[in-house]
Design a protein around this motif. Structure first.
Motif, PDB file in Angstrom:
ATOM      1  N   UNK A   1     -29.350  18.701  21.990  1.00 46.49           N
ATOM      2  CA  UNK A   1     -27.981  18.320  22.319  1.00 46.49           C
ATOM      3  C   UNK A   1     -27.713  18.567  23.799  1.00 46.49           C
ATOM      4  N   UNK A   2     -28.109  19.746  24.285  1.00 45.94           N
ATOM      5  CA  UNK A   2     -27.898  20.078  25.692  1.00 45.94           C
ATOM      6  C   UNK A   2     -28.656  19.108  26.598  1.00 45.94           C
ATOM      7  N   UNK A   3     -29.896  18.804  26.245  1.00 45.98           N
ATOM      8  CA  UNK A   3     -30.698  17.886  27.057  1.00 45.98           C
ATOM      9  C   UNK A   3     -30.074  16.489  27.084  1.00 45.98           C
ATOM     10  N   UNK A   4     -29.571  16.049  25.943  1.00 42.96           N
ATOM     11  CA  UNK A   4     -28.973  14.718  25.871  1.00 42.96           C
ATOM     12  C   UNK A   4     -27.710  14.626  26.719  1.00 42.96           C
ATOM     13  N   UNK A   5     -26.890  15.665  26.680  1.00 35.61           N
ATOM     14  CA  UNK A   5     -25.678  15.673  27.508  1.00 35.61           C
ATOM     15  C   UNK A   5     -26.055  15.701  28.985  1.00 35.61           C
ATOM     16  N   UNK A   6     -26.975  16.571  29.355  1.00 30.48           N
ATOM     17  CA  UNK A   6     -27.376  16.689  30.762  1.00 30.48           C
ATOM     18  C   UNK A   6     -27.986  15.397  31.289  1.00 30.48           C
ATOM     19  N   UNK A   7     -28.713  14.679  30.437  1.00 29.86           N
ATOM     20  CA  UNK A   7     -29.394  13.457  30.861  1.00 29.86           C
ATOM     21  C   UNK A   7     -28.425  12.350  31.251  1.00 29.86           C
ATOM     22  N   UNK A   8     -27.163  12.480  30.880  1.00 29.22           N
ATOM     23  CA  UNK A   8     -26.182  11.448  31.211  1.00 29.22           C
ATOM     24  C   UNK A   8     -25.707  11.539  32.655  1.00 29.22           C
ATOM     25  N   UNK A   9     -26.083  12.617  33.355  1.00 32.06           N
ATOM     26  CA  UNK A   9     -25.538  12.840  34.693  1.00 32.06           C
ATOM     27  C   UNK A   9     -26.636  12.943  35.741  1.00 32.06           C
ATOM     28  N   UNK A  10     -26.294  12.516  36.942  1.00 33.76           N
ATOM     29  CA  UNK A  10     -27.272  12.536  38.038  1.00 33.76           C
ATOM     30  C   UNK A  10     -27.750  13.951  38.340  1.00 33.76           C
ATOM     31  N   UNK A  11     -26.858  14.930  38.269  1.00 33.87           N
ATOM     32  CA  UNK A  11     -27.226  16.318  38.562  1.00 33.87           C
ATOM     33  C   UNK A  11     -27.809  17.033  37.344  1.00 33.87           C
ATOM     34  N   UNK A  12     -27.959  16.300  36.251  1.00 39.10           N
ATOM     35  CA  UNK A  12     -28.562  16.894  35.067  1.00 39.10           C
ATOM     36  C   UNK A  12     -27.770  18.065  34.546  1.00 39.10           C
ATOM     37  N   UNK A  13     -28.464  19.135  34.212  1.00 38.25           N
ATOM     38  CA  UNK A  13     -27.801  20.280  33.595  1.00 38.25           C
ATOM     39  C   UNK A  13     -26.880  21.037  34.547  1.00 38.25           C
ATOM     40  N   UNK A  14     -26.942  20.744  35.845  1.00 35.32           N
ATOM     41  CA  UNK A  14     -26.029  21.384  36.800  1.00 35.32           C
ATOM     42  C   UNK A  14     -24.753  20.582  37.024  1.00 35.32           C
TER      43      UNK A  14
ATOM     44  N   UNK B   1     -18.975  26.732  36.300  1.00 31.55           N
ATOM     45  CA  UNK B   1     -19.840  27.791  36.800  1.00 31.55           C
ATOM     46  C   UNK B   1     -21.120  27.949  36.008  1.00 31.55           C
ATOM     47  N   UNK B   2     -21.360  27.050  35.045  1.00 33.20           N
ATOM     48  CA  UNK B   2     -22.463  27.210  34.095  1.00 33.20           C
ATOM     49  C   UNK B   2     -23.329  25.955  34.048  1.00 33.20           C
ATOM     50  N   UNK B   3     -24.598  26.100  33.696  1.00 36.40           N
ATOM     51  CA  UNK B   3     -25.442  24.943  33.436  1.00 36.40           C
ATOM     52  C   UNK B   3     -25.237  24.441  32.008  1.00 36.40           C
ATOM     53  N   UNK B   4     -25.609  23.204  31.765  1.00 36.02           N
ATOM     54  CA  UNK B   4     -25.518  22.633  30.414  1.00 36.02           C
ATOM     55  C   UNK B   4     -26.778  23.037  29.653  1.00 36.02           C
TER      56      UNK B   4
ATOM     57  N   UNK C   1     -31.793  25.642  36.366  1.00 34.68           N
ATOM     58  CA  UNK C   1     -31.012  26.603  35.588  1.00 34.68           C
ATOM     59  C   UNK C   1     -31.339  26.443  34.119  1.00 34.68           C
ATOM     60  N   UNK C   2     -31.248  27.526  33.403  1.00 36.26           N
ATOM     61  CA  UNK C   2     -31.479  27.467  31.956  1.00 36.26           C
ATOM     62  C   UNK C   2     -30.694  28.585  31.315  1.00 36.26           C
ATOM     63  N   UNK C   3     -30.664  28.577  30.022  1.00 35.31           N
ATOM     64  CA  UNK C   3     -29.885  29.605  29.322  1.00 35.31           C
ATOM     65  C   UNK C   3     -30.518  30.961  29.495  1.00 35.31           C
ATOM     66  N   UNK C   4     -29.700  31.982  29.703  1.00 33.81           N
ATOM     67  CA  UNK C   4     -30.200  33.347  29.618  1.00 33.81           C
ATOM     68  C   UNK C   4     -29.497  34.011  28.465  1.00 33.81           C
TER      69      UNK C   4
END
Length: 529
Positions: free
Chosen positions: A79-92, A99-102, A504-507
């Protein structure tokens, strides 16, 4: 405090039973109140809780509609990857607003999974009969007799749904994840006398008592350590290690793999205090691994004397990248390594390397914080179970070249919740009073020569290099390479000049909610350290 059950339905899935959490909460409240505190002696209570863990329940019946999905549950990775893939900056893409990554770590992707997989939940949510909340929201809903559906700014800032500048749920963020606004709790300040009143039918001993403080656990620990000025920082050493630095009224955008988060808001209309945060996955758990898996020690208490039994680490370094490297590297391809072994080495050298690893990892995060905040650390306030190891605390002071202190009251998370509640109702008149409440139990000052400190740091970074590229992942880019150079240098001045941008990734944060009450009047629904 009381443990509750950890539920693992599938590999990578982690759940809690919300009803059990509520039952355990009432159990420890009753035990804490029993005979020690008389009716009328409580000025207010404060709640501190496990952040990010996601709960949905029925507004009418009050019953959970699914088990809570815990912070470290990985089912929402796609789910997170799919949402991030919709944007040029990806998960950022959402960092500027949140203030958070996707990534799966935060609440939004967990809520999306529930909306997509629990039959009838989306319809109920859109109709306003299904509610969402983190653990604080769930506890307050029950404590107030199902009348207050609220969360505070510190917890809301960990959802990917709140704008950290406006302190409100943002329509575009809700649209991004497809979350109905009607199911969200009202966002309130971290310290306020108008959060809600406890219902005597829920907990008789708290009838009519104000809930006046809410803080996510790491923010609560920072508040309990009275880190009220920009540049002040705390480190909590438990199963993992969590470092938070006060950046004042400025939300500092991290370019070094850290999280920008709301620390607290003291009253309606007050300006929020922001923090930078970084987490280490394996600190005390690395010692547990050496005990349980390698059988090198019988108990953690032995480690201090074992560390002191050898002159140094014998050239051995342990990088506990069992699930990749977290802040500030964010390398999921990394794996754990033991480096520098020779025939000279003994079990004592490896044990010492395991203990030293926590100090190196904390140093890495604080170097990144120095770069992001342009503030040099002058002292570090520490808490958590590992602080009983005086060898570790001295080594941490030596590697940071600053004083390291631990407070007289070790339960800083619960204390922070009490402070927030006490401020709201006038039990404490101001933050200066809280600062005077903080008492130093012990302090370690650095003694290590600079050349030795820089040599050890450079060897640690060599070990970090050796841990990379073990698991399938793209090779390190320029940003990661520059970050390694930053940490390898051990130089704050170089850190302040570095401007690379990390992935960035989840911690992770820990998973056990517990509750306690003290005479000042507070409830702590927090993780077990």
């Amino acid at each position: 405090q009381a443990e509750h059950t950890q539920i693992y339905p599938k590999a990578g899935w982690v759940e809690h039973d919300p009803l059990e959490i509520w039952d355990k909460t009432r159990e420890v409240i009753d035990k804490a109140l029993g005979g020690a505190i008389r009716p009328g002696e409580l000025s207010a209570i404060g709640i501190t809780n496990q952040r990010e863990t996601t709960i949905v329940w029925d507004r009418t019946t009050g019953m959970p509609l699914h088990n809570a999905i815990v912070w470290n549950d990985t089912r929402t990775d796609e789910i997170a990857r799919a949402v991030a893939a919709r944007f040029r900056k990806g998960k950022d893409h959402l960092r500027a607003q949140t203030g958070l990554p996707i990534v799966p770590y935060f609440s939004a992707t967990k809520l999306v999974w529930l909306l997509e997989n629990v039959p009838g939940l989306r319809d109920a949510a859109e109709a306003g009969t299904a509610l969402f909340g983190t653990v604080d929201t769930w506890l307050i809903w029950n404590l107030t007799g199902r009348t207050a559906h609220v969360t505070d700014v510190s917890n809301a800032s960990r959802t990917l749904l709140m704008n950290v500048h406006s302190l409100q749920w943002e329509a575009k963020l809700l649209e991004t994840f497809g979350v109905p606004a009607i199911m969200l709790p009202t966002i309130v300040p971290s310290s306020s006398a108008s959060i809600g009143l406890c219902d005597g039918a829920a907990v008789p001993g708290l009838a009519g008592v104000h809930i006046a403080g809410i803080l996510g656990d790491q923010q609560a620990a920072t508040f309990g350590q009275v880190c009220f000025s920009p540049g002040q920082a705390k480190a909590t050493y438990g199963t993992g290690a969590f470092i938070m630095m006060n950046t004042g009224e400025r939300a500092v955008a991290s370019t070094n793999g850290l999280l920008t988060t709301v620390g607290w808001q003291l009253g309606a209309g007050a300006k929020p205090v922001y923090c930078l945060e970084g987490g280490v996955a394996y600190a005390g758990s690395l010692v547990q691994w050496a005990r349980d898996n390698l059988k090198m020690i019988q108990n953690a208490a032995q480690t201090e004397s074992i560390c002191r039994s050898v002159e140094d680490n014998g050239g051995v370094y342990v990088v506990p990248a069992f699930a990749g490297l977290f802040a500030p590297y964010w390398r999921s391809d990394a794996r754990g390594v033991i480096c520098g072994l020779t025939a000279f080495n003994t079990v004592a050298h490896v044990v010492r390397a395991c203990v030293e690893a926590s100090a190196y990892q904390v140093k890495d995060i604080l170097d990144a914080m120095a770069c992001d905040s342009h503030v040099r650390l002058h002292a570090l306030r520490c808490d958590g179970g590992m602080t009983v190891n005086a060898f570790l605390m001295q080594f941490q002071a030596d590697m940071l070249d600053v004083a390291v202190t631990v407070p007289a009251i070790a339960e800083t998370t619960a204390l922070g919740a009490a402070f927030a509640a006490g401020l709201a109702v006038g039990f404490y008149p101001d933050q200066a009073t809280l600062t005077r409440q903080w008492v130093k139990a012990r302090e370690w000052v650095p003694h290590m020569p600079r050349a030795q400190r820089e040599f050890l740091a450079s060897r640690w970074c060599m070990a970090i290099d050796r841990s990379l590229d073990w698991h399938q992942s793209p090779p390190a880019g320029r940003a990661e390479s520059e970050r390694l150079e930053l940490v390898r240098s051990g130089s704050s001045s170089k850190a302040l000049e570095w401007s690379g941008r990390p992935s960035a990734a989840a911690w992770a944060v820990r998973i056990l909610a517990v509750v306690s009450i003290a005479a000042a009047g507070f409830i702590s629904g927090r993780r077990l350290r």
